[in-house]
Scaffold this active site. Structure first.
Site, PDB file in Angstrom:
ATOM      1  N   ASP A 173     -18.469 -36.409  -4.564  1.00  0.00           N
ATOM      2  CA  ASP A 173     -17.732 -35.869  -3.522  1.00  0.00           C
ATOM      3  C   ASP A 173     -16.525 -36.591  -3.006  1.00  0.00           C
ATOM      4  O   ASP A 173     -15.762 -36.138  -1.804  1.00  0.00           O
ATOM      5  CB  ASP A 173     -18.609 -35.597  -2.011  1.00  0.00           C
ATOM      6  CG  ASP A 173     -20.040 -35.178  -2.336  1.00  0.00           C
ATOM      7  OD1 ASP A 173     -20.158 -34.274  -3.412  1.00  0.00           O
ATOM      8  OD2 ASP A 173     -21.043 -35.568  -1.728  1.00  0.00           O
ATOM      9  N   GLU A 174     -15.813 -37.107  -4.056  1.00  0.00           N
ATOM     10  CA  GLU A 174     -14.406 -37.342  -3.615  1.00  0.00           C
ATOM     11  C   GLU A 174     -13.303 -36.359  -3.801  1.00  0.00           C
ATOM     12  O   GLU A 174     -12.380 -36.753  -3.478  1.00  0.00           O
ATOM     13  CB  GLU A 174     -14.068 -38.575  -4.770  1.00  0.00           C
ATOM     14  CG  GLU A 174     -14.914 -39.644  -4.985  1.00  0.00           C
ATOM     15  CD  GLU A 174     -16.099 -39.198  -5.980  1.00  0.00           C
ATOM     16  OE1 GLU A 174     -16.610 -38.212  -6.199  1.00  0.00           O
ATOM     17  OE2 GLU A 174     -16.868 -40.354  -6.290  1.00  0.00           O
ATOM     18  N   LYS A 200     -13.107 -34.171  -6.500  1.00  0.00           N
ATOM     19  CA  LYS A 200     -13.152 -33.704  -8.020  1.00  0.00           C
ATOM     20  C   LYS A 200     -12.753 -32.391  -8.313  1.00  0.00           C
ATOM     21  O   LYS A 200     -11.898 -31.967  -9.021  1.00  0.00           O
ATOM     22  CB  LYS A 200     -14.068 -34.289  -8.856  1.00  0.00           C
ATOM     23  CG  LYS A 200     -14.569 -35.601  -8.959  1.00  0.00           C
ATOM     24  CD  LYS A 200     -15.914 -35.863  -9.459  1.00  0.00           C
ATOM     25  CE  LYS A 200     -16.914 -35.188  -8.666  1.00  0.00           C
ATOM     26  NZ  LYS A 200     -17.515 -35.927  -7.671  1.00  0.00           N
ATOM     27  N   GLY A 242     -21.574 -30.295  -6.279  1.00  0.00           N
ATOM     28  CA  GLY A 242     -21.058 -29.280  -5.446  1.00  0.00           C
ATOM     29  C   GLY A 242     -19.655 -29.449  -5.482  1.00  0.00           C
ATOM     30  O   GLY A 242     -19.113 -30.418  -4.830  1.00  0.00           O
ATOM     31  N   HIS A 243     -18.830 -28.706  -5.938  1.00  0.00           N
ATOM     32  CA  HIS A 243     -17.526 -29.008  -6.121  1.00  0.00           C
ATOM     33  C   HIS A 243     -16.723 -27.831  -5.311  1.00  0.00           C
ATOM     34  O   HIS A 243     -16.763 -26.430  -5.592  1.00  0.00           O
ATOM     35  CB  HIS A 243     -16.836 -28.904  -7.690  1.00  0.00           C
ATOM     36  CG  HIS A 243     -17.522 -30.173  -8.376  1.00  0.00           C
ATOM     37  ND1 HIS A 243     -17.098 -30.308  -9.697  1.00  0.00           N
ATOM     38  CD2 HIS A 243     -18.186 -30.894  -8.084  1.00  0.00           C
ATOM     39  CE1 HIS A 243     -17.497 -31.378 -10.048  1.00  0.00           C
ATOM     40  NE2 HIS A 243     -18.406 -31.892  -9.107  1.00  0.00           N
ATOM     41  N   GLN A 292     -20.561 -35.969  -9.965  1.00  0.00           N
ATOM     42  CA  GLN A 292     -21.195 -37.215  -9.110  1.00  0.00           C
ATOM     43  C   GLN A 292     -20.255 -38.196  -9.067  1.00  0.00           C
ATOM     44  O   GLN A 292     -18.820 -37.724  -9.269  1.00  0.00           O
ATOM     45  CB  GLN A 292     -22.488 -37.826 -10.028  1.00  0.00           C
ATOM     46  CG  GLN A 292     -23.934 -36.911  -9.559  1.00  0.00           C
ATOM     47  CD  GLN A 292     -23.727 -35.722 -10.463  1.00  0.00           C
ATOM     48  OE1 GLN A 292     -23.818 -35.723 -11.938  1.00  0.00           O
ATOM     49  NE2 GLN A 292     -23.845 -34.425 -10.062  1.00  0.00           N
ATOM     50  N   GLY A 306     -26.333 -29.655   2.262  1.00  0.00           N
ATOM     51  CA  GLY A 306     -26.026 -29.492   3.714  1.00  0.00           C
ATOM     52  C   GLY A 306     -26.394 -30.970   4.342  1.00  0.00           C
ATOM     53  O   GLY A 306     -26.238 -31.044   5.714  1.00  0.00           O
ATOM     54  N   GLY A 342      -4.952 -32.473   2.442  1.00  0.00           N
ATOM     55  CA  GLY A 342      -5.678 -31.386   2.673  1.00  0.00           C
ATOM     56  C   GLY A 342      -6.544 -30.550   1.871  1.00  0.00           C
ATOM     57  O   GLY A 342      -6.136 -30.934   0.516  1.00  0.00           O
TER      58      GLY A 342
HETATM   59  P1  GDP Z   1     -16.366 -33.248  -5.370  1.00  0.00           P
HETATM   60  O1  GDP Z   1     -17.927 -32.947  -5.432  1.00  0.00           O
HETATM   61  O2  GDP Z   1     -15.652 -34.368  -5.666  1.00  0.00           O
HETATM   62  O3  GDP Z   1     -15.717 -31.773  -5.870  1.00  0.00           O
HETATM   63  O4  GDP Z   1     -15.990 -32.998  -3.671  1.00  0.00           O
HETATM   64  P2  GDP Z   1     -16.617 -32.137  -2.434  1.00  0.00           P
HETATM   65  O5  GDP Z   1     -16.195 -30.632  -2.682  1.00  0.00           O
HETATM   66  O6  GDP Z   1     -18.419 -32.159  -2.695  1.00  0.00           O
HETATM   67  O7  GDP Z   1     -16.251 -32.676  -1.341  1.00  0.00           O
HETATM   68  C1  GDP Z   1     -14.948 -33.161  -1.088  1.00  0.00           C
HETATM   69  C2  GDP Z   1     -14.763 -32.349   0.169  1.00  0.00           C
HETATM   70  O8  GDP Z   1     -13.260 -32.694   0.568  1.00  0.00           O
HETATM   71  C3  GDP Z   1     -14.429 -30.822   0.048  1.00  0.00           C
HETATM   72  O9  GDP Z   1     -14.843 -30.114   1.322  1.00  0.00           O
HETATM   73  C4  GDP Z   1     -12.799 -30.440  -0.122  1.00  0.00           C
HETATM   74  O10 GDP Z   1     -12.529 -29.126   0.234  1.00  0.00           O
HETATM   75  C5  GDP Z   1     -12.367 -31.585   0.843  1.00  0.00           C
HETATM   76  N1  GDP Z   1     -10.973 -31.987   0.385  1.00  0.00           N
HETATM   77  C6  GDP Z   1     -10.426 -32.529  -0.898  1.00  0.00           C
HETATM   78  N2  GDP Z   1      -9.340 -33.152  -0.840  1.00  0.00           N
HETATM   79  C7  GDP Z   1      -9.194 -32.971   0.565  1.00  0.00           C
HETATM   80  C8  GDP Z   1      -8.037 -33.734   1.325  1.00  0.00           C
HETATM   81  O11 GDP Z   1      -6.996 -34.329   0.895  1.00  0.00           O
HETATM   82  N3  GDP Z   1      -8.051 -33.509   2.509  1.00  0.00           N
HETATM   83  C9  GDP Z   1      -9.076 -32.761   3.271  1.00  0.00           C
HETATM   84  N4  GDP Z   1      -9.180 -32.802   4.613  1.00  0.00           N
HETATM   85  N5  GDP Z   1     -10.039 -32.403   2.550  1.00  0.00           N
HETATM   86  C10 GDP Z   1     -10.006 -32.399   1.426  1.00  0.00           C
HETATM   87  P1  IMO Z   2     -20.598 -34.074  -6.963  1.00  0.00           P
HETATM   88  O1  IMO Z   2     -20.301 -33.760  -8.318  1.00  0.00           O
HETATM   89  C1  IMO Z   2     -22.854 -36.613  -4.195  1.00  0.00           C
HETATM   90  C2  IMO Z   2     -26.739 -38.040  -5.258  1.00  0.00           C
HETATM   91  C3  IMO Z   2     -27.906 -37.367  -4.412  1.00  0.00           C
HETATM   92  C4  IMO Z   2     -28.981 -38.657  -4.466  1.00  0.00           C
HETATM   93  C5  IMO Z   2     -28.938 -39.189  -5.919  1.00  0.00           C
HETATM   94  C6  IMO Z   2     -29.682 -38.226  -7.104  1.00  0.00           C
HETATM   95  O2  IMO Z   2     -20.576 -33.098  -5.667  1.00  0.00           O
HETATM   96  O3  IMO Z   2     -19.821 -35.354  -6.571  1.00  0.00           O
HETATM   97  P2  IMO Z   2     -30.194 -36.124  -8.226  1.00  0.00           P
HETATM   98  O4  IMO Z   2     -30.373 -34.819  -7.550  1.00  0.00           O
HETATM   99  O5  IMO Z   2     -28.701 -36.194  -8.942  1.00  0.00           O
HETATM  100  O6  IMO Z   2     -31.315 -36.753  -8.831  1.00  0.00           O
HETATM  101  O7  IMO Z   2     -29.882 -37.067  -6.877  1.00  0.00           O
HETATM  102  O8  IMO Z   2     -27.599 -38.557  -6.376  1.00  0.00           O
HETATM  103  N1  IMO Z   2     -26.008 -36.923  -5.867  1.00  0.00           N
HETATM  104  C7  IMO Z   2     -24.693 -36.757  -5.429  1.00  0.00           C
HETATM  105  N2  IMO Z   2     -24.105 -37.153  -4.347  1.00  0.00           N
HETATM  106  N3  IMO Z   2     -22.119 -35.755  -5.025  1.00  0.00           N
HETATM  107  C8  IMO Z   2     -22.864 -35.256  -6.178  1.00  0.00           C
HETATM  108  O9  IMO Z   2     -22.215 -34.546  -7.131  1.00  0.00           O
HETATM  109  C9  IMO Z   2     -24.069 -35.647  -6.213  1.00  0.00           C
HETATM  110  N4  IMO Z   2     -25.229 -35.436  -7.202  1.00  0.00           N
HETATM  111  C10 IMO Z   2     -26.174 -36.384  -6.972  1.00  0.00           C
HETATM  112  O10 IMO Z   2     -27.491 -37.324  -3.337  1.00  0.00           O
HETATM  113  O11 IMO Z   2     -28.391 -39.776  -3.838  1.00  0.00           O
HETATM  114 MG    MG Z   3     -19.692 -32.634  -4.207  1.00  0.00          MG
END
Ligand code: GDP
Ligand code: IMO
Ligand code: MG
Length: 427
Positions: A13-14, A16, A40-41, A223, A301, A414
């Protein structure tokens, strides 16, 4: 011939999805290489806001071919639903290709994921319950079924029958659950197979051709490094490799063809699910970050655990990935804070350590040692050039570069595609 691997550098969730969407504007091919619909991207661009679980985040680029690589486990039902959602929103999906070698998540994988978690009791991993662990376990146990098998009806039917016989023994005799029906699953998966057949192919050939033609290829990680089965906080992690070597393995691109490895880091840390996280803040600052950033899982969620940037973990992540640069995301979230902290070492059993330990028991005892920097207390979300950032914000970024030992290419201020500062070029 640039090949850029975009890697989650922390616990997932960085950001990506945002970074891949941005870079995909210039890419010819975008390939997902690991995980499944546990990912979840989030992508926010001129087409709207999207939460992608399985389709690569390059799908919005009209010229890019998007590959679901051999290293991904595919839930075909989730994939069809995601394709429907994209089509409804007017996004063309004709550029999607699915590796015939990618393994399939079957209904029994999802059932077993839930049952295995329940049997772990208080030591549950907190999986996304998408069947990821059981599907990858079957892959290495040679009990898996691959996307290409959907194209071979009689062989698929027979293989499914044999595997389900074995799965039903586990479901009924170990877990006391009801058996699943081979015929029902066959009929359902044949429907997915019919729909997806035109897109299932040998994807390494597409990548090979792109490389020979000098095209731009992005390898989209899912991940994060600290969830890696080898280098993460095992067993609290996922079941496929999110790191740069996984990018090669999960796409069929030779490691010597990867020219850049972009590590995506939040400027703080989050983690969803169980397992150690040394800088976790269980206080008002942690709550403030969670609410300001809306840190809730994109897939499940669940509230994300929040904490300060962890340099010990980041340096380890850099070591096992070989980052050529960092994308620092969520920078704007720290805009209001009077002080920002970074963890530069851990105190454990009366000693100070600077290396990320393999042992969960040790990690759980680690107390972070913090360096404090002054907050910039100015909004950065409309800034687009590094030189225009407040001096204290620049100082924080420069200090992270120095501590991690890696230059920052991008600073995200953002969630939208354009809310990005290019500090130094990636290529
Ligand atoms: P991913 O799994 O690495 O693609 O990341 P996620 O989408 O799960 O979570 C990243 C969250 O940070 C999302 O809600 C993005 O819309 C949000 N996001 C990404 N970059 C930024 C940023 O620079 N600022 C803010 N406020 N939100 C960001
Ligand atoms: P993205 O691509 C954050 C975590 C789960 C759990 C562990 C194992 O959005 O960064 P799994 O269902 O893979 O067997 O769960 O890994 N996990 C993530 N945490 N972002 C993800 O993907 C994740 N995919 C799995 O929460 O701790
Ligand atoms: Mg994610």
């Amino acid at each position: 011939m640039p090949v850029i691997a975009v890697i989650g550098a922390q616990w997932g969730d960085e950001g990506k999805g945002k970074v891949v969407d941005l870079l995909a504007e210039k890419a010819d091919v975008v390939a997902r290489f690991s995980g499944g619909d546990n990912a979840g991207h989030t992508v926010i661009n001129s087409y709207g806001e999207f939460k992608l679980h399985i389709v690569p985040s390059g799908i919005f680029s009209p010229k890019a071919i998007c590959i679901i690589g051999n290293g991904v486990v595919v839930n075909p039902k989730a994939l069809c639903q995601e394709l429907d959602m994209l089509k409804q929103k007017g996004i063309a999906t004709s550029g999607l290709r699915i590796s015939d070698r990618a393994h399939i998540i079957m209904p029994y994988h999802i059932l077993l994921d839930g049952m295995e978690e329940a049997s772990r009791g208080g030591k549950a991993i907190g999986t996304t319950n998408k069947g990821i662990g059981p599907a990858f376990a079957d892959k290495v146990a040679r009990n898996g079924i691959r996307m290409g098998d959907l194209l071979e009806k009689p062989a698929f039917k027979e293989r499914l029958r044999l595997i389900i016989e074995q799965k039903n023994l586990i479901l009924t005799r170990i877990y006391g659950a009801s058996p699943v029906s081979s015929e029902q699953i066959y009929d359902e998966y044949m429907e997915y197979g019919k729909r997806l057949a035109p897109d299932i192919c040998e994807t390494t050939a597409i990548l090979d051709e792109a490389l020979r033609a000098g095209k731009v290829v992005l390898l989209e990680g899912a991940q994060g490094t600290l969830l890696d089965p080898d280098f993460g906080t095992y067993p609290y992690g996922t079941s496929s490799s999110p790191i740069s070597s996984g990018a090669s393995l999960g796409s069929g691109i030779s490691p010597n063809k990867i020219t850049r490895v972009l590590g995506v880091f939040k400027v703080y840390c989050t983690r969803v699910g169980a397992g150690p996280m040394p800088t976790e803040l269980k206080d008002a600052t942690g709550d403030l970050i969670r609410e300001r950033a809306h840190e809730y899982g994109t897939t499940t969620g669940r509230p994300r655990r929040c904490g300060w940037f962890d340099v010990v973990a980041a340096k380890f992540s850099h070591r096992v990935n070989g980052f050529t640069g960092m994308a620092l995301t969520r920078f704007d979230i720290l805009d209001t804070l009077p002080v920002v902290k970074v963890c530069t070492g851990y105190k454990v059993d009366g000693k100070t350590i600077y290396d990320f330990p393999a042992s969960i028991a040790t990690l759980e005892k680690c107390e972070p040692i913090y360096e404090e920097l002054p907050g910039w207390q100015t909004s950065t979300c409309n800034i687009r050039k590094f030189k225009d950032l407040p001096p204290k914000a620049k100082k924080y970024i420069n200090r992270l570069e120095e501590l991690v030992g890696c230059p920052a290419n991008l600073i995200c201020v953002g969630p939208a595609r354009e809310q990005t500062i290019e500090k130094s070029p990636i290529l």
